[in-house]
Design a protein around this motif. Structure first.
Motif, PDB file in Angstrom:
ATOM      1  N   UNK A 364      -9.797   0.420 -37.842  1.00 43.51           N
ATOM      2  CA  UNK A 364      -8.808  -0.740 -37.077  1.00 43.51           C
ATOM      3  C   UNK A 364      -7.160  -0.012 -36.101  1.00 43.51           C
ATOM      4  N   UNK A 365      -7.660   0.905 -36.096  1.00 40.70           N
ATOM      5  CA  UNK A 365      -6.363   2.053 -35.596  1.00 40.70           C
ATOM      6  C   UNK A 365      -6.751   2.258 -34.094  1.00 40.70           C
ATOM      7  N   UNK A 366      -8.588   1.551 -34.147  1.00 40.22           N
ATOM      8  CA  UNK A 366      -8.947   2.072 -32.591  1.00 40.22           C
ATOM      9  C   UNK A 366      -8.262   0.598 -31.257  1.00 40.22           C
ATOM     10  N   UNK A 367      -8.554  -0.476 -32.317  1.00 40.48           N
ATOM     11  CA  UNK A 367      -8.103  -1.372 -30.932  1.00 40.48           C
ATOM     12  C   UNK A 367      -6.779  -1.999 -30.968  1.00 40.48           C
ATOM     13  N   UNK A 368      -6.277  -2.487 -30.064  1.00 45.42           N
ATOM     14  CA  UNK A 368      -5.208  -3.424 -30.218  1.00 45.42           C
ATOM     15  C   UNK A 368      -5.706  -4.558 -30.395  1.00 45.42           C
ATOM     16  N   UNK A 369      -4.904  -5.664 -31.602  1.00 53.05           N
ATOM     17  CA  UNK A 369      -5.348  -6.939 -31.619  1.00 53.05           C
ATOM     18  C   UNK A 369      -6.296  -6.876 -31.903  1.00 53.05           C
ATOM     19  N   UNK A 370      -6.728  -6.806 -32.843  1.00 52.79           N
ATOM     20  CA  UNK A 370      -8.856  -6.728 -32.725  1.00 52.79           C
ATOM     21  C   UNK A 370      -9.576  -8.617 -32.664  1.00 52.79           C
ATOM     22  N   UNK A 371      -8.518  -9.562 -33.261  1.00 54.54           N
ATOM     23  CA  UNK A 371      -8.698 -10.698 -33.454  1.00 54.54           C
ATOM     24  C   UNK A 371      -7.582 -11.837 -32.252  1.00 54.54           C
ATOM     25  N   UNK A 372      -7.335 -10.823 -30.937  1.00 54.33           N
ATOM     26  CA  UNK A 372      -6.805 -12.027 -30.041  1.00 54.33           C
ATOM     27  C   UNK A 372      -8.371 -12.596 -29.269  1.00 54.33           C
ATOM     28  N   UNK A 373      -7.391 -14.059 -29.052  1.00 54.77           N
ATOM     29  CA  UNK A 373      -8.992 -14.670 -28.563  1.00 54.77           C
ATOM     30  C   UNK A 373      -9.927 -15.229 -30.054  1.00 54.77           C
ATOM     31  N   UNK A 374      -9.788 -15.237 -30.777  1.00 56.37           N
ATOM     32  CA  UNK A 374     -10.628 -16.052 -31.955  1.00 56.37           C
ATOM     33  C   UNK A 374     -10.244 -17.116 -32.397  1.00 56.37           C
ATOM     34  N   UNK A 375     -11.180 -17.601 -31.854  1.00 57.83           N
ATOM     35  CA  UNK A 375     -11.191 -19.102 -32.245  1.00 57.83           C
ATOM     36  C   UNK A 375     -10.332 -19.880 -33.643  1.00 57.83           C
ATOM     37  N   UNK A 376     -10.283 -18.265 -34.396  1.00 50.49           N
ATOM     38  CA  UNK A 376      -9.929 -19.664 -35.805  1.00 50.49           C
ATOM     39  C   UNK A 376      -8.706 -18.863 -36.111  1.00 50.49           C
ATOM     40  N   UNK A 377      -8.397 -17.874 -35.952  1.00 50.01           N
ATOM     41  CA  UNK A 377      -6.644 -16.890 -35.766  1.00 50.01           C
ATOM     42  C   UNK A 377      -6.709 -17.594 -34.558  1.00 50.01           C
ATOM     43  N   UNK A 378      -6.749 -17.571 -33.999  1.00 51.85           N
ATOM     44  CA  UNK A 378      -5.547 -18.292 -32.706  1.00 51.85           C
ATOM     45  C   UNK A 378      -4.982 -20.122 -33.137  1.00 51.85           C
ATOM     46  N   UNK A 379      -6.369 -20.548 -33.731  1.00 50.45           N
ATOM     47  CA  UNK A 379      -6.020 -21.976 -34.070  1.00 50.45           C
ATOM     48  C   UNK A 379      -4.693 -21.884 -35.348  1.00 50.45           C
ATOM     49  N   UNK A 380      -4.976 -21.294 -35.997  1.00 51.13           N
ATOM     50  CA  UNK A 380      -4.696 -20.995 -36.956  1.00 51.13           C
ATOM     51  C   UNK A 380      -3.113 -20.247 -36.615  1.00 51.13           C
ATOM     52  N   UNK A 381      -3.078 -19.791 -36.009  1.00 53.66           N
ATOM     53  CA  UNK A 381      -1.504 -18.896 -34.686  1.00 53.66           C
ATOM     54  C   UNK A 381      -0.524 -19.848 -34.247  1.00 53.66           C
ATOM     55  N   UNK A 382      -1.226 -20.659 -33.658  1.00 45.84           N
ATOM     56  CA  UNK A 382      -1.069 -21.851 -33.467  1.00 45.84           C
ATOM     57  C   UNK A 382      -0.543 -23.066 -34.355  1.00 45.84           C
ATOM     58  N   UNK A 383      -1.120 -23.130 -35.702  1.00 38.92           N
ATOM     59  CA  UNK A 383      -0.457 -24.304 -36.689  1.00 38.92           C
ATOM     60  C   UNK A 383       0.897 -23.713 -36.803  1.00 38.92           C
ATOM     61  N   UNK A 384       0.908 -22.233 -37.259  1.00 36.62           N
ATOM     62  CA  UNK A 384       1.678 -21.733 -38.038  1.00 36.62           C
ATOM     63  C   UNK A 384       3.178 -21.851 -37.559  1.00 36.62           C
ATOM     64  N   UNK A 385       2.899 -21.517 -36.104  1.00 40.12           N
ATOM     65  CA  UNK A 385       4.436 -21.438 -34.746  1.00 40.12           C
ATOM     66  C   UNK A 385       4.608 -23.231 -35.475  1.00 40.12           C
ATOM     67  N   UNK A 386       3.380 -24.074 -35.024  1.00 38.30           N
ATOM     68  CA  UNK A 386       3.970 -25.248 -34.749  1.00 38.30           C
ATOM     69  C   UNK A 386       5.482 -25.541 -36.045  1.00 38.30           C
ATOM     70  N   UNK A 387       4.484 -25.241 -37.071  1.00 37.22           N
ATOM     71  CA  UNK A 387       4.852 -25.797 -38.562  1.00 37.22           C
ATOM     72  C   UNK A 387       6.571 -25.084 -38.255  1.00 37.22           C
ATOM     73  N   UNK A 388       6.338 -23.571 -38.565  1.00 37.79           N
ATOM     74  CA  UNK A 388       7.490 -23.139 -38.260  1.00 37.79           C
ATOM     75  C   UNK A 388       8.797 -23.430 -37.126  1.00 37.79           C
TER      76      UNK A 388
END
Length: 526
Positions: A364-388
């Protein structure tokens, strides 16, 4: 059928490109270490070095805690996190009637510079970073730390660490406040100004969502109410005449890491993006460091169970992984037995080893932000941001964080969510392993660490000796100077430091401020 996240957002069984229709990676992501910092606050993140591994420790006497710190350092910890007992958190000396039965129970008792000296004896303060979980009396503990560093010959300008110093969340979720909110915010601004001049490498506040989460806040509520508090602190500093880029780079945050790994990763990424936009668009910050949301994470104590406590090792590992994948700057992993009592030395060591395995045995320390571009995580990120963002807008409509606290908004929303979680758990809709599923007929015996009740008498004895030996006239003069500063507009930290150097106690200094500022009860108005 979609499941619901902790924030009540839908989590789809399958995500594809349609989940990010119209999504612009340049706007939503940027590069690591660059605005809006979704991908992390530093370009290389952990590829250069891992996060700071902290262990929250402190119990009983300063000498006992010092021995624990030395063992943690020997095991590889160079980031210490100090837990203080309840009387210290509330600005009471160990020998007052209000402290009876609580001395040394949930943290270390610190009554004076003598205790702080014993707490850090033999620990090089120029080589460790120290986080102190202290709020209403944060200025006192910071100055005691500085005084001990001076005795070691360590210049104040080289000290690194954090005082939590987040009083607003005390009114929302925790309750260890002393003064009314307005003088408390004035004290916060005085700490900002003092550290800018004297301790420029010190993080002057750790704006905390952790305690809100422990009280039942959802991930969206946690970051919304935390960032709203952060906005209130920025406005307080600006009203005191400071420039945003003079103090904002030293602001830091403190969040929880739950077992719901994907939403937690999304939460951390959304929080960074929200804060960057607030600082640039609302406050006109120009320094990129002012827009960085740097944060410490602690694994979720509220999710630990007294039933089958060894299972907590698994929970903590998952929670820690979420914090790391979310880009935390430092991390404390709870010990598996903390749902029962203070951690034993072995359980604290295992908690640290959990972080070391993640840092040195995984990729997990080999690369920065390994979930970048993930359909699921990016969608969840947008959702949490909007709710907050929606919750933050509601706080603003009520007049800002302080006015919303006065109206009970944040507390009410958190309690509503906590009730929902409790009902779902009781009904079996939410699985808690070992509690409502996969239970044992008989629990294995466990012997917790216990705090010696004689500590209270020993602390009282130390205070008696201190008061007999010190220069009473010097203490009285220094406390009078402090009261004059508190009644006026001068920064209270210089006279406060003089009083502490003269060996005034934590309780005496807080009492001097109580005489001027009063105390707060929930029925008070702001």
């Amino acid at each position: 059928m979609a499941r619901e996240s902790e924030s009540g957002l839908p989590v789809e069984p399958v995500y594809g490109p349609d989940a990010l229709a119209g999504w612009d990676p340049a706007e939503q992501l940027g590069e690591p270490g660059a605005y809006p910092f979704t991908r992390g606050v530093y370009p290389t993140m952990y590829t250069g070095r891992p996060w700071t591994m902290r262990q929250y420790a402190g119990f009983g006497t300063a000498e006992e805690s010092n021995a624990r710190y030395r063992r943690l350092i020997a095991h590889g910890t160079m980031g210490l996190s100090v837990a203080f007992d309840l009387p210290t958190q509330l600005g009471h000396d160990s020998d007052t009637p209000l402290a009876h039965g609580e001395v040394g129970r949930v943290g270390v008792a610190v009554d004076s510079v003598e205790d702080m000296r014993a707490l850090f004896r033999g620990i090089p303060l120029d080589r460790v970073s120290t986080s102190m979980t202290i709020n209403a009396p944060a200025a006192l503990l910071l100055l005691l730390y500085q005084l001990v560093a001076e005795e070691q010959g360590v210049p104040a300008g080289t000290l690194t660490g954090t005082v939590q110093n987040d009083v607003l969340k005390e009114y929302i979720a925790r309750g260890t406040y002393i003064f009314p909110p307005r003088p408390s915010l004035r004290l916060t601004a005085d700490i900002f100004g003092y550290c800018r001049a004297v301790m420029p490498r010190w993080n002057t506040i750790s704006i905390s969502g952790y305690h809100m989460a422990e009280a039942g806040a959802s991930p969206a509520q946690e970051i919304a109410f935390t960032l709203a508090d952060g906005i209130a602190y920025v406005r307080t500093a600006l009203a005191a005449g400071m420039d945003v880029d003079d103090f904002a780079p030293r602001l830091s945050f403190f969040f929880v890491a739950r077992t719901t790994l994907l939403e937690e990763v999304a939460k951390f990424r959304a929080a960074r993006r929200l804060w960057a936009r607030v600082m640039r668009e609302e406050f006109g910050a120009r320094d990129p460091r002012s827009m960085m949301l740097r944060f410490h994470t602690q694994t979720a104590g509220v999710q630990l169970t007294a039933q089958q406590p060894e299972v907590n090792l698994v929970r903590v590992a998952v929670q820690a992984l979420g914090a790391v994948l979310g880009g935390t700057q430092s991390l404390h992993t709870n010990a598996f037995d903390e749902a029962i009592a203070l951690p034993t030395e072995k359980s604290a060591r295992l908690a640290l080893r959990t972080q070391q395995v993640l840092a040195h045995e995984t990729d997990v320390t080999a690369t920065v932000d390994p979930f970048a571009g993930s359909y699921a995580v990016e969608s969840l990120t947008d959702g949490v941001e909007a709710a907050a963002r929606e919750l933050m807008d509601r706080v603003e409509e009520l007049g800002g964080a302080v006015a919303a606290i006065e109206q009970g908004f944040q507390k009410r929303e958190i309690e509503r969510n906590a009730y929902r979680i409790a009902r779902e758990t009781d009904a079996g809709l939410r699985t808690v392993v070992g509690v409502n599923r996969f239970r044992l007929d008989e629990e294995e015996p466990y012997e917790p660490l216990r705090v010696d009740p004689a500590i209270e008498a020993r602390q009282a004895g130390r205070l008696a000796v201190l008061r007999a030996e010190r220069d009473r006239r010097a203490v009285a003069t220094a406390l009078a100077d402090l009261r004059r500063a508190a009644a006026g507009r001068d920064n209270v930290l210089p006279p406060m430091k003089d009083a502490l150097r003269a060996r005034a106690t934590v309780g005496e200094v807080c009492d001097a401020l109580r005489e001027v500022w009063g105390t707060y009860t929930p029925a008070d108005t702001f």
